[in-house]
Design an enzyme around this catalytic site. Structure first.
Site, short mmCIF file in Angstrom:
data_model
loop_
_atom_site.label_atom_id
_atom_site.label_comp_id
_atom_site.label_asym_id
_atom_site.label_seq_id
_atom_site.Cartn_x
_atom_site.Cartn_y
_atom_site.Cartn_z
N HIS A 1 -59.90 75.39 -26.25
CA HIS A 1 -61.22 74.79 -26.45
C HIS A 1 -61.21 73.29 -26.17
O HIS A 1 -62.02 72.55 -26.73
CB HIS A 1 -61.72 75.08 -27.87
CG HIS A 1 -61.89 76.53 -28.13
ND1 HIS A 1 -62.93 77.27 -27.61
CD2 HIS A 1 -61.12 77.42 -28.81
CE1 HIS A 1 -62.81 78.54 -27.98
NE2 HIS A 1 -61.70 78.65 -28.71
N LYS B 1 -43.45 66.03 -39.95
CA LYS B 1 -42.03 65.65 -40.07
C LYS B 1 -41.62 64.84 -38.84
O LYS B 1 -40.97 63.82 -38.97
CB LYS B 1 -41.13 66.89 -40.16
CG LYS B 1 -41.25 67.80 -41.36
CD LYS B 1 -41.11 67.17 -42.70
CE LYS B 1 -42.40 66.73 -43.28
NZ LYS B 1 -42.48 66.28 -44.61
N TRP C 1 -32.95 64.68 -65.61
CA TRP C 1 -34.11 65.13 -64.83
C TRP C 1 -34.69 66.29 -65.63
O TRP C 1 -34.13 67.38 -65.67
CB TRP C 1 -33.66 65.59 -63.44
CG TRP C 1 -34.77 66.04 -62.56
CD1 TRP C 1 -35.13 67.34 -62.29
CD2 TRP C 1 -35.66 65.22 -61.82
NE1 TRP C 1 -36.19 67.35 -61.42
CE2 TRP C 1 -36.54 66.09 -61.12
CE3 TRP C 1 -35.82 63.84 -61.68
CZ2 TRP C 1 -37.55 65.60 -60.29
CZ3 TRP C 1 -36.82 63.38 -60.85
CH2 TRP C 1 -37.67 64.24 -60.17
N LYS D 1 -42.35 56.52 -50.98
CA LYS D 1 -42.15 57.85 -51.57
C LYS D 1 -43.37 58.30 -52.35
O LYS D 1 -43.77 59.45 -52.28
CB LYS D 1 -40.90 57.85 -52.46
CG LYS D 1 -40.50 59.23 -52.96
CD LYS D 1 -40.09 60.15 -51.82
CE LYS D 1 -39.78 61.56 -52.28
NZ LYS D 1 -39.87 62.52 -51.17
N GLU E 1 -47.33 70.84 -40.75
CA GLU E 1 -46.29 70.20 -41.56
C GLU E 1 -45.10 69.80 -40.68
O GLU E 1 -44.52 68.72 -40.84
CB GLU E 1 -45.88 71.16 -42.70
CG GLU E 1 -44.63 70.78 -43.47
CD GLU E 1 -44.66 69.41 -44.13
OE1 GLU E 1 -45.69 68.73 -44.10
OE2 GLU E 1 -43.60 69.01 -44.66
N GLU F 1 -43.29 61.29 -38.89
CA GLU F 1 -42.89 60.30 -39.89
C GLU F 1 -41.41 59.93 -39.83
O GLU F 1 -41.06 58.78 -40.13
CB GLU F 1 -43.32 60.70 -41.30
CG GLU F 1 -42.80 62.01 -41.80
CD GLU F 1 -43.35 62.37 -43.18
OE1 GLU F 1 -44.02 61.56 -43.81
OE2 GLU F 1 -43.08 63.51 -43.61
N ASN G 1 -26.13 69.80 -67.89
CA ASN G 1 -26.94 69.90 -66.68
C ASN G 1 -27.12 71.39 -66.41
O ASN G 1 -26.14 72.13 -66.40
CB ASN G 1 -26.19 69.21 -65.53
CG ASN G 1 -26.87 69.39 -64.18
OD1 ASN G 1 -28.04 69.74 -64.12
ND2 ASN G 1 -26.13 69.13 -63.13
N GLY G 2 -28.36 71.83 -66.21
CA GLY G 2 -28.60 73.25 -65.94
C GLY G 2 -29.69 73.78 -66.86
O GLY G 2 -30.41 73.01 -67.50
O1 M6R Z 1 -45.82 62.90 -54.10
P1 M6R Z 1 -46.84 63.70 -53.35
O2 M6R Z 1 -46.34 65.06 -53.01
O3 M6R Z 1 -48.17 63.76 -54.04
O4 M6R Z 1 -47.02 62.91 -51.98
C1 M6R Z 1 -48.00 63.28 -51.05
C2 M6R Z 1 -47.74 62.61 -49.73
O5 M6R Z 1 -47.83 61.22 -49.82
C3 M6R Z 1 -46.36 62.99 -49.16
O6 M6R Z 1 -46.23 64.37 -49.05
C4 M6R Z 1 -46.15 62.37 -47.77
O7 M6R Z 1 -46.98 62.99 -46.83
C5 M6R Z 1 -44.68 62.43 -47.37
N1 M6R Z 1 -44.36 61.31 -46.56
C6 M6R Z 1 -44.34 63.71 -46.68
O8 M6R Z 1 -43.08 63.76 -46.11
#
Ligand code: M6R
Length: 606
Positions: free
Chosen positions: A499, A480, A74, A601, A476, A483, A100-101
């Site tokens: 409002h 969470k 990575w 993802k 945010e 989703e 690693n590090g």
């Molecule tokens: O890889 P990115 O940070 O650009 O992705 C952006 C969004 O698709 C991502 O943050 C999405 O909202 C996730 N499901 C959040 O948990």
């Protein structure tokens, strides 16, 4: 975060070595490679791509040998290239090493080694270690002595494994702050960043502690302290995990594991090269228009940073949803776009950047994946160093991005003469307490949050309310919940409630109130006012606050009390609580936590 493995046995180890990095791929998947002692010399096979792709091209299991080390990378220092892929070899090819590090003093060591005639093939910090060992071996003709002498020169963090043609039956390894475990088999021993490396072969392991090194052969191993040379005897740990559990480090889901990695991620965020922070701050100060862009969670990170840039540095930088960017932003050559993206591949964000570039704008990005499309496209990249985020739900990456952009805000504030360098250092000191406070919340509060989440998992509709910086946190947090638990949660500014939305309030609508600490007097008073409005209409309120037990009796139906925190880091702690609340609600509802329905993802489509 990278994956290390090693095997020393009495028959060909190439296939199990390949298998071991397959199991470690979740730790890093930019590139991978193996070094195997074959016919008295070290054969290295490596390349960029996933383990299976690299194996297809490089035939990783082809070399025949009884000892070998392997790595899955990575990237942190140096791009994703074949040259930068581990293992790295010494000039004479007699030492091979994986790491690693991050070695923080690598540049000065590299200069010294180049001066001494060593030739480097990569841009990595790792390569200096193998050359340093080679240098000291030439002097002592003793591999162990050379290894220790080199270790003593290293600053930073490491887990290291090395093989050498001078000791053909031994793996030398050491650790400081990056994990390393020895697996004990029958006439075969293993090495791994974690149990995954060898869980298919043995359940017996010995865990190395910081500043220890070990020499491992097929039927023997010893562990010593690096500085004193004292021999350390350790208990053998029996691993009772299956391989899937092991990959998650014993956590039931990646989401929980990644929430628990957040203290370390903030440490990493604070170690981002100051020059990169300064460069972004300078770019912002020189531009006439600056926009922060992101999608989903990273849009909320952008919004949080809009508050930080404005309130701390006095610079207004609107946050725009990447997918609305073209419709909203005014762009010219004096414009700077700062993209925030975990994956670096999100189509909407990439597309917005390309559009802005086409109009002559400058671009920068905070990303977690080196070599990603966004990282390659922009003029200036800050790598956040959070390690791979496997769960589709973003947690640790988002928190780190907020922290890095907060550091940029402080740098801008100095630049804008809003605060002195001394003030900045004081605030950074407060931020440095964040890892320990997150750890305290994780250790002391997660049980209670679990209970609360179970108790209210039948609730179908939530309002998440916050003011100021707590507004992006509310947004945010609500994302969470939506989703991962598939529960409707609507984030909004607490002041917006009256409002219109207030008409919805009755005993069936539940609200989460994100309270600031009392030191944020006006914000505290106004947020408390919104909680009162809800209670007055028989609405249910769950308060996240920093006060004493029962302090919010009039305001809250239930409360989650957080440890006392400076106002600069308080919102971060509330986000951690909300992540856990969403996670435990999803567990109670038996959701598919790491891969929720309909989500991916990285969203690479329009
Ligand atoms: O890889 P990115 O940070 O650009 O992705 C952006 C969004 O698709 C991502 O943050 C999405 O909202 C996730 N499901 C959040 O948990």
């Amino acid at each position: 975060m990278c994956g290390i493995s090693g095997i020393v046995g009495f028959k060909n180890i190439a296939m199990p070595l390949l298998n071991s990095i397959r199991h470690l791929e979740y730790r890093g998947y930019d590139s991978c490679g193996v070094a195997i002692m074959s016919n008295n010399s070290i054969v290295v096979r490596k390349n960029i791509g996933s383990v299976d792709e690299v194996n297809e091209r490089e035939k990783l299991s082809e070399p025949d040998g009884k000892i070998g080390i392997a790595h899955t990378r990575w990237a942190t220092h140096g791009g994703v290239t074949k040259e930068n892929t581990h293992p790295h070899l010494s000039c004479e090819g007699d030492f091979a090493l994986v790491h690693n590090g991050i070695i923080s003093n690598y540049s000065e060591i590299k200069k010294e080694l180049i001066h001494g005639g060593h030739r480097f093939n990569s841009e990595t910090d790792t390569e200096v270690i193998v050359h340093l060992i080679e240098k000291y071996f030439v002097l002592s003709k003793d591999a162990e002595k050379a290894f220790i002498r080199a270790l003593k020169r290293l600053e930073g963090t490491y887990a290291i494994a090395m093989i050498t043609t001078h000791e053909k039956d031994k793996i030398f390894c050491a650790k400081r702050e990056s994990p390393l475990v020895i697996g004990l088999g029958d006439e075969i021993n293993y090495l791994g960043s974690d149990f995954n490396a060898f869980i298919d072969y043995t359940k017996n392991a010995v865990v190395l502690d910081d500043d220890e090194y070990a020499v491992v052969s097929r039927d023997h191993y010893f562990i010593k302290k690096i500085i004193s040379g004292e021999v350390i005897r350790k208990r053998i740990t029996e691993i009772n995990w299956d391989s899937d559990m092991a990959k998650k480090g014993g956590y039931p889901h990646y989401m929980l594991k990644e929430i628990y990695e957040q203290p370390q991620c903030i440490v990493n965020a604070m170690q981002v090269d100051k020059a990169l922070i300064k460069k972004l701050s300078d770019m912002i100060m020189k531009s006439r228009h600056v926009y922060l862009i992101g999608a989903g969670t990273t849009y909320y990170v952008s919004l949080m940073s809009e508050y930080h840039f404005s309130s701390i540095a006095g610079v207004f930088t609107p946050a725009i949803n990447s997918d609305e960017f073209k419709n909203l932003a005014y762009i010219d050559k004096d414009t700077l776009i700062i993209a925030v993206s975990q994956s670096g591949e999100t189509y909407d964000t990439l597309n917005a950047l390309k559009f802005a570039k086409g109009k002559g704008a400058k671009t920068a990005a905070i990303v977690n994946v080196m070599g990603s499309s966004i990282a390659r496209l922009v003029d200036h990249t800050i790598m956040q160093g959070s390690g791979p985020e496997i769960c589709v739900i973003s947690t640790k990456a988002a928190l780190s991005q907020m922290a890095i952009l907060l550091l940029v805000a402080l740098e801008m504030a100095v630049n804008n003469k809003r605060i002195s360098v001394r003030n900045k250092n004081e605030i950074e000191k407060q931020i440095s307490h964040l890892p320990e406070l997150i750890q305290k919340v994780l250790n002391e509060k997660s049980g209670f949050i679990h209970t609360i989440a179970n108790k209210f998992s039948h609730i179908n509709n939530w309002l998440y309310l916050g003011r100021g910086k707590y507004y992006p946190i509310a947004l945010e947090s609500s994302l969470k919940m939506k989703e991962v638990a598939y529960v409707h949660a609507e984030g909004m500014p607490a002041g917006f409630l009256k409002h219109g939305t207030i008409a919805l309030i009755d005993e069936k609508l539940y609200s989460v109130i994100f309270m600031p600490p009392r030191s944020d007097e006006e914000l505290y008073r106004l947020t408390a006012g919104s909680a009162e409005e809800i209670k007055a209409r028989k609405g249910f309120t769950l308060g996240f606050h920093f006060g004493e037990k029962g302090e919010g009796e009039k305001l809250f139906s239930e409360e989650i009390i957080l440890p006392k925190a400076h106002s600069i880091i308080a919102p971060f702690l509330e986000l951690v609580v909300a992540q856990l609340f969403a996670y435990f609600t999803a567990v109670a509802l038996k959701r598919n936590i790491d891969k929720p329905r309909s989500l991916a993802k990285s969203v690479t489509v329009a």
